[in-house]
Scaffold this active site. Sequence first.
Site, PDB file in Angstrom:
ATOM      1  N   ARG A 517      52.478  44.313  34.679  1.00 35.94           N
ATOM      2  CA  ARG A 517      51.468  44.206  35.729  1.00 35.94           C
ATOM      3  C   ARG A 517      51.995  44.702  37.071  1.00 35.94           C
ATOM      4  O   ARG A 517      53.101  44.365  37.465  1.00 35.94           O
ATOM      5  CB  ARG A 517      51.025  42.753  35.914  1.00 35.94           C
ATOM      6  CG  ARG A 517      50.178  42.217  34.807  1.00 35.94           C
ATOM      7  CD  ARG A 517      48.845  42.971  34.740  1.00 35.94           C
ATOM      8  NE  ARG A 517      47.981  42.313  33.771  1.00 35.94           N
ATOM      9  CZ  ARG A 517      47.075  41.397  34.109  1.00 35.94           C
ATOM     10  NH1 ARG A 517      46.914  41.047  35.368  1.00 35.94           N
ATOM     11  NH2 ARG A 517      46.333  40.835  33.178  1.00 35.94           N
ATOM     12  N   CYS A 518      51.173  45.502  37.726  1.00 39.78           N
ATOM     13  CA  CYS A 518      51.545  45.995  39.044  1.00 39.78           C
ATOM     14  C   CYS A 518      50.447  45.648  40.042  1.00 39.78           C
ATOM     15  O   CYS A 518      49.304  45.460  39.659  1.00 39.78           O
ATOM     16  CB  CYS A 518      51.689  47.515  39.012  1.00 39.78           C
ATOM     17  SG  CYS A 518      52.994  48.054  37.919  1.00 39.78           S
ATOM     18  N   HIS A 644      40.278  27.409  47.786  1.00 41.06           N
ATOM     19  CA  HIS A 644      40.796  27.400  46.418  1.00 41.06           C
ATOM     20  C   HIS A 644      42.230  27.894  46.403  1.00 41.06           C
ATOM     21  O   HIS A 644      42.582  28.830  47.112  1.00 41.06           O
ATOM     22  CB  HIS A 644      39.928  28.280  45.517  1.00 41.06           C
ATOM     23  CG  HIS A 644      40.574  28.609  44.198  1.00 41.06           C
ATOM     24  ND1 HIS A 644      40.722  27.676  43.195  1.00 41.06           N
ATOM     25  CD2 HIS A 644      41.150  29.747  43.748  1.00 41.06           C
ATOM     26  CE1 HIS A 644      41.365  28.245  42.184  1.00 41.06           C
ATOM     27  NE2 HIS A 644      41.644  29.498  42.484  1.00 41.06           N
ATOM     28  N   HIS A 697      43.204  30.898  31.789  1.00 40.31           N
ATOM     29  CA  HIS A 697      44.093  31.997  31.421  1.00 40.31           C
ATOM     30  C   HIS A 697      44.114  32.262  29.929  1.00 40.31           C
ATOM     31  O   HIS A 697      44.786  33.161  29.458  1.00 40.31           O
ATOM     32  CB  HIS A 697      45.507  31.723  31.938  1.00 40.31           C
ATOM     33  CG  HIS A 697      45.516  31.489  33.418  1.00 40.31           C
ATOM     34  ND1 HIS A 697      45.317  30.248  33.970  1.00 40.31           N
ATOM     35  CD2 HIS A 697      45.643  32.354  34.453  1.00 40.31           C
ATOM     36  CE1 HIS A 697      45.338  30.353  35.299  1.00 40.31           C
ATOM     37  NE2 HIS A 697      45.533  31.615  35.610  1.00 40.31           N
TER      38      HIS A 697
HETATM   39  N1  GLN Z   1      37.302  33.508  44.025  1.00 45.02           N
HETATM   40  C1  GLN Z   1      38.298  34.194  43.289  1.00 45.02           C
HETATM   41  C2  GLN Z   1      37.856  34.343  41.845  1.00 45.02           C
HETATM   42  O1  GLN Z   1      37.198  33.511  41.353  1.00 45.02           O
HETATM   43  C3  GLN Z   1      39.613  33.472  43.321  1.00 45.02           C
HETATM   44  C4  GLN Z   1      40.674  34.277  42.645  1.00 45.02           C
HETATM   45  C5  GLN Z   1      42.023  33.663  42.698  1.00 45.02           C
HETATM   46  O2  GLN Z   1      42.187  32.490  42.947  1.00 45.02           O
HETATM   47  N2  GLN Z   1      43.046  34.426  42.433  1.00 45.02           N
HETATM   48  O3  GLN Z   1      38.204  35.286  41.166  1.00 45.02           O
HETATM   49 ZN    ZN Z   2      42.764  30.902  41.431  1.00 44.10          ZN
END
Ligand code: GLN
Ligand code: ZN
Length: 759
Positions: A517-518, A644, A697
């Site tokens: 991954r880059c 978040h 994930h």
């Molecule tokens: N709002 C972004 C998403 O839902 C948050 C992505 C992240 O936290 N990396 O994709």
């Molecule tokens: Zn996230």
Amino acid sequence: MKTAVIGFPRIGKDRELKFTLEKYFKGEINQADIYGEADRQKEYGLNSQSEAGIDFISSNDFSFYDGVLDTAVLFNVIPKRYEKLELSAIDTYFAMARGYQKGDKNVKALAMKKWFNTNYHYIVPEIEDDTEVSFVGTKPLDEYENALLKGISTKTAIVGPFTFLKLLKYTGTKCFEDYIDIFTEEYIKLITALDEKNVEWLQLDEPWLVKDIDEGEKAIFTKIYNKILSNKKSVKVLLQTYFGDVRDVYNEIAELDFDGIGLDFVESKETLSLVQKNGFPKDKILFAGLVNGKNIWKNNYANTLQVLNELKEAGVKQIVISTSCSLLHVPYTLENETELSSDYTKHFAFAKEKLKELKELAELFETEDYESTEVFKQNKELFRNRKDSFNKEVKDRVKAIKDEDYVRLPEFNVREKLQKELLKLPEFPTTTIGSFPQTQDVRRNRLMYRKGEISRDEYIDFNKKKIAECIALQEEIGLDVLVHGEFERNDMVEYFGEHLDGYVFTKKAWVQSYGTRCVKPPIIWGDVSRKEAITVHWSKFANSCTPKPVKGMLTGPVTILNWSFPREDISIKESTLQIALAIRDEVLDLEANGIGIIQIDEAALREKLPLRKSDWYSQYLDWAIPSFRLVTSGVKPETQIHTHMCYSEFTDIIPAIDAMDADVITFEASRSDLQILDSLKKFNFKTEVGPGVYDIHSPRVPSVEEIVTALSKMRQKVSDDKLWVNPDCGLKTRGDNETKASLINLVEATRQLRGEKIS
Ligand code: GLN
Ligand code: ZN
């Protein structure tokens, strides 16, 4: 004066290694193909450096996936569950890095962690009580010999024993202390093997030394190295540190029998004064890390030569000029950026261009009247005021920020009550983090628009159709707070950067983030301001599709800064404040357009947290947290601000997170045994929380029972009136089917919790 490079990128100038490996992982090519590609990449690195005239070039800086994992395999630190798969050596290695799933065999990958304060991630090796640590690998020797065949005598680079022991995860009853002697012995075997091959230099990377080191650790470090160094014969040992200064162990290092010491003069404030105050041992070579291995700006020769002069005055006899860290953290070369005007590129130096800088600096330093040379004058010219980077309005606005601009009123409790009355959300409100699956049609729409194959209207209409479908889907599922789905974004930073003045974008300036991954961080070129409304029309449209609340969705200033290449002519604090003001404009615009809930993601808040705990607040959090507050302080009390974060590793900065003064925070919790909830309780966390109830994930659909169980555990730590229910991150990497199934279960589990009738 000689020149040195700590390490060179390896993913390929055009990411060739990435694409080759991905084909191999899909079973499309064989092992010989990936070894062939590896040879080409090693050769490219070696040739680039030797053609540039670099004197100390590393070997063993190549990796198929990660250098820490390479070191683990070199010493046979392979957990049994991977050995049991009975794969070839290279496939066992990839199983550790990526997990393995075939037939009834199913083993998860080893954990991955941020490499110090970079956006590179290493694989965390695990050691079990019965692991037989043993120097079994040949990679460092093979790479040395291969380079030698090409006529290049390299220094062998490898993670040093102290840092390696610190990075290991001890899964049994034994701990760090139990392995000190064992690893010391095995590193001695490595040195002996290098001696036998007449290797001239060994570079042991010990970045851990720039962290806070206590007396006990100092003693261990000294003990390990006393032993190792008393066993070297002809091979010279370079202790290589980077990402900061070694203030806690400077004197210990100076006294040990190293032949060279590599110090970072770029990232640390104290390295030069450490040398000036304590002197530098006459019998050792100082590898002075003066060319920035983390950023893409041209080196300021006047400043660098000034440091070199001061080192000379301080009595340092032997100096080699080096990079501040491995060049792994910068893109390959400006040769790739054919579309970027030279007005920009003349200010940049990627990995290959940095080689030239090292050489020029070394030559200038030996030139008596270097200030009158063309090279020096040209370089100096670059650092005169870059007028186009300066925006008076932005500068004035930052200057005019007052203390009260960092404070949102009324205080949290008052807002919370007001918002509850107004939003009338059910108990345990359900929501998602923002993105919905970025399916092929979504990506194709964006790509076609970018290439000019469809009109702007066609592009927008397609996204509107997707938004409407996404809203309908969320209504059908029964979620409470909806999102628009983020179909317009490739990435959470680039998208915003494109709508901000002051940003520059590259075509191929990729930097390895982990494995294959880059990332391609945009460059903050000048003062940043909002060119135009960024997300308002999307959010407004989404809002018009439903009576339910739809969250506005933005990226926060700290994350935007941390995932960009920052300026060096102003502080990152000032850049962040500029970005904060730009995002603040967007927040107020959203609010004015009827958006009552706005989420501001700070996924990378922790990224630049200093490596020394003692610097956390004074050097970083003291301005990073206020920058976030500056974004939100202008909204009405009834507008609900969410944030978040992608990780749950904020147990140690919980008061700082609470001080962001958001109304709601969602974060990843499903993989971390909910430990963080104990800490939230302990610190009396005021912000409402949505600890992710399942892991996005993985394509696995969580069952209702499983979510109910997770929620029941959460309720023991978080009061009912503060608990939200959501996945742990955005859904963009998932498929449509599993997303729907998972969210249905999430809503069903919440209904059970509310005691509603099960339908
Ligand atoms: N709002 C972004 C998403 O839902 C948050 C992505 C992240 O936290 N990396 O994709
Ligand atoms: Zn996230």
